[in-house]
Design an enzyme around this catalytic site. Structure first.
Site, mmCIF file in Angstrom:
data_model
loop_
_atom_site.group_PDB
_atom_site.id
_atom_site.type_symbol
_atom_site.label_atom_id
_atom_site.label_comp_id
_atom_site.label_asym_id
_atom_site.label_seq_id
_atom_site.Cartn_x
_atom_site.Cartn_y
_atom_site.Cartn_z
ATOM 1 N N VAL A 14 99.184 64.092 -69.357
ATOM 2 C CA VAL A 14 98.694 65.462 -69.237
ATOM 3 C C VAL A 14 98.002 65.677 -67.900
ATOM 4 C CG1 VAL A 14 97.124 67.176 -70.208
ATOM 5 C CG2 VAL A 14 98.496 65.753 -71.723
ATOM 6 N N GLU A 149 97.373 72.091 -73.926
ATOM 7 C CA GLU A 149 98.679 71.819 -73.313
ATOM 8 C C GLU A 149 99.747 71.758 -74.393
ATOM 9 O OE1 GLU A 149 100.390 68.882 -73.838
ATOM 10 O OE2 GLU A 149 98.850 67.732 -74.882
ATOM 11 N N PHE A 150 100.967 72.139 -73.997
ATOM 12 C CA PHE A 150 102.112 72.094 -74.904
ATOM 13 C C PHE A 150 103.253 71.367 -74.200
ATOM 14 C CE2 PHE A 150 99.624 75.885 -75.873
ATOM 15 C CZ PHE A 150 99.376 75.714 -77.224
ATOM 16 N N ASN A 206 101.811 71.804 -83.312
ATOM 17 C CA ASN A 206 102.384 70.477 -83.527
ATOM 18 C C ASN A 206 102.559 70.156 -85.007
ATOM 19 O OD1 ASN A 206 102.883 69.828 -80.913
ATOM 20 N ND2 ASN A 206 101.144 68.472 -80.647
ATOM 21 N N PHE A 247 114.176 71.745 -83.423
ATOM 22 C CA PHE A 247 113.558 70.812 -84.375
ATOM 23 C C PHE A 247 114.266 70.849 -85.729
ATOM 24 C CE2 PHE A 247 110.536 70.840 -81.066
ATOM 25 C CZ PHE A 247 109.799 69.677 -81.171
ATOM 26 N N CYS A 258 101.765 62.600 -79.806
ATOM 27 C CA CYS A 258 101.160 63.857 -80.247
ATOM 28 C C CYS A 258 101.243 64.092 -81.749
ATOM 29 C CB CYS A 258 101.816 65.032 -79.508
ATOM 30 S SG CYS A 258 101.434 65.099 -77.745
ATOM 31 N N LYS A 261 99.193 61.818 -84.195
ATOM 32 C CA LYS A 261 97.752 61.974 -83.962
ATOM 33 C C LYS A 261 97.266 63.359 -84.388
ATOM 34 C CE LYS A 261 96.373 62.411 -79.622
ATOM 35 N NZ LYS A 261 95.596 63.659 -79.474
ATOM 36 N N LYS A 322 111.499 58.824 -78.054
ATOM 37 C CA LYS A 322 112.604 59.744 -77.821
ATOM 38 C C LYS A 322 113.181 59.431 -76.451
ATOM 39 C CE LYS A 322 110.257 63.659 -75.624
ATOM 40 N NZ LYS A 322 110.104 65.130 -75.629
#
Length: 442
Positions: A14, A149-150, A206, A247, A258, A261, A322
């Site tokens: 980040v 943040e994304f 998320n 998704f 992410c 968590k 990923k």
């Protein structure tokens, strides 16, 4: 556009992305880290994070004189108009985010922050953090803003510069306006909210995605039992604008730095506030079930007559959580590997982002190969865990010759079943019927 002087504390995914991208927008940025070796590397333009476009952006910022790296937060913030906190917030024992690093940064810099400056939390933090930071600062002349943040690993640069939205939360309108000015040249809607609402947004986004992924993985299990095809089902679902196609691909479960968590953190926050959130808890449980379900499926296909994997060699394609990243944190591939190893399987794995030299970062029961065919050699089955594009282009006829048993379990439906069938391999996808080897295969 007015150019700002910015400090970024933390140079992980980040922080480094934020610093490099803000510099590319014309701002002057100083990034801080505690590791002097890492700081020296970054000042040379040596980026060790696998992230498309990030090394080039860092070098461009250095060459333009708009980006530099220093040791320690205090040195970075002197003279900065806006300061971003981008340090880690790992899961604590109670499931909530551990704010130890955030608190340490605030304590270090609170006396040296310039008057009328703004302190921005970009780390993922629970509701109430802005109020906590404001109290710890003890300064009425410094604004506090939440700017979640994304960023997706592998596409963080484009996500920062071409976001779906920019969320800015603060109880000080002037501070929110100052942060919004940083993004003036970014073509995206800016959502201004109170601090608490902005802090909820990241977790809400998320956790929604985690629920969607767990839903589609259970749907894939249903399709396998019903003789349906998950690909056709999700293609139709995705045409509904209320649902969307993102998704909706099944896989070995969700992971990374992410979603695991943030789902645990939202549950921890909900519990602390006396709110029951069974939907998110069910998504976590479903995710764990998906790994177990796939391990049982692999055992039926690759094991002995009783489904035992004791001493059975299995090859794995992909270890990162990923494709497009070298991040192994909470990787579903490793979770599935642990399930298989627990059943006695002998595992050999290949991943283009995980060289043999990184074997010490992996469980001892995984042997790392530097070539996909080494993972297949003598194996009773090959399991694709991570959707690296190069795996689609393998010489599958040669892979078939390497395998002891000619079958591939494709946990992500990433490979071309027809190509594998033509090569003499049985293809077993997720949520769909298997494709048997072509009779004409050599």
């Amino acid at each position: 556009m007015h150019r700002h002087t910015i400090a970024v504390i933390g140079t992980g995914y980040v922080g480094l992305t934020a610093g490099a991208c803000l510099a590319s927008l014309g701002h002057r940025v100083v990034c801080a880290d505690l590791d002097p070796v890492k700081v020296a590397e970054l000042n040379r333009g040596d980026v060790r994070i696998l992230e498309e476009g990030l090394p080039e952006l860092v070098r461009a910022g250095l060459d333009a004189g708009r980006l530099r790296f220093v040791v320690g937060a205090a040195d970075a913030v002197r003279g900065a108009r806006t300061v971003f906190i981008c340090v880690g917030t790992p899961t604590g024992p109670d499931g909530r985010a551990d704010l130890t690093a955030v608190d340490a940064v605030v304590e270090e810099i609170r006396a040296v922050l310039a008057p009328d400056s703004v302190l921005v939390t970009k780390s993922t933090v629970p509701v109430g953090t802005a109020a906590r930071v404001t109290a710890a600062l003890g300064r009425t002349d410094v604004g506090v803003v939440s700017n979640p943040e994304f960023l997706r690993e592998g596409t963080s640069v484009s996500d920062f510069l071409q976001p779906d939205r920019v969320v800015i939360g603060s109880d000080s309108p002037w501070a929110a306006a100052q942060v919004a000015e940083l993004y003036a040249s970014v073509d995206a809607p800016v959502v201004i909210a109170d601090a608490a609402s902005a802090e909820v947004v990241k977790y809400a986004a998320n956790c929604f995605l985690a629920v969607k992924l767990s839903y589609v993985n259970t749907l894939a299990e249903l399709c396998e039992q019903a003789g349906a095809d998950i690909g056709r089902v999700t293609a139709a679902l995705g045409q509904d604008h209320r649902i969307g196609g993102a998704f909706l691909r099944p896989g070995p479960g969700w992971g990374g730095s992410c979603l695991p968590k943030d789902t645990r953190a939202l549950l921890g926050t909900a519990d602390a506030l006396g709110v029951d959130f069974p939907l998110v808890r069910a998504a976590i449980d479903t995710n764990a079930h998906q790994r177990t379900r796939l391990a049982e499926k692999i055992a039926r296909l690759c094991g002995d007559a009783d489904g035992s994997l004791a001493g059975v060699r299995i090859g794995l394609l992909g270890l990162t959580f990923k494709a497009g990243t070298d991040d192994l944190r909470d990787s579903p591939a490793l979770a599935l590997a642990a399930e298989l190893a627990g059943r006695g399987a002998e595992l050999t794995a290949h991943d283009p982002a995980v060289p043999v030299t990184r074997h010490t970062e992996l469980p001892a029961d995984i042997t790392v190969a530097d070539d996909p065919r080494q993972a297949a050699k003598g194996a009773c089955g090959l399991v694709l865990c991570t959707e690296w594009p190069q795996y689609r282009g393998l010489d599958w006829a040669r892979v078939a010759a390497d395998l002891h048993r000619p079958l591939v379990v494709d946990t992500r439906n990433h490979l071309d079943p027809a190509a594998l069938s033509a090569a003499g391999l049985a293809w077993h996808g997720t949520g769909t019927s298997p494709v048997e080897p072509a009779l004409t295969a050599v």
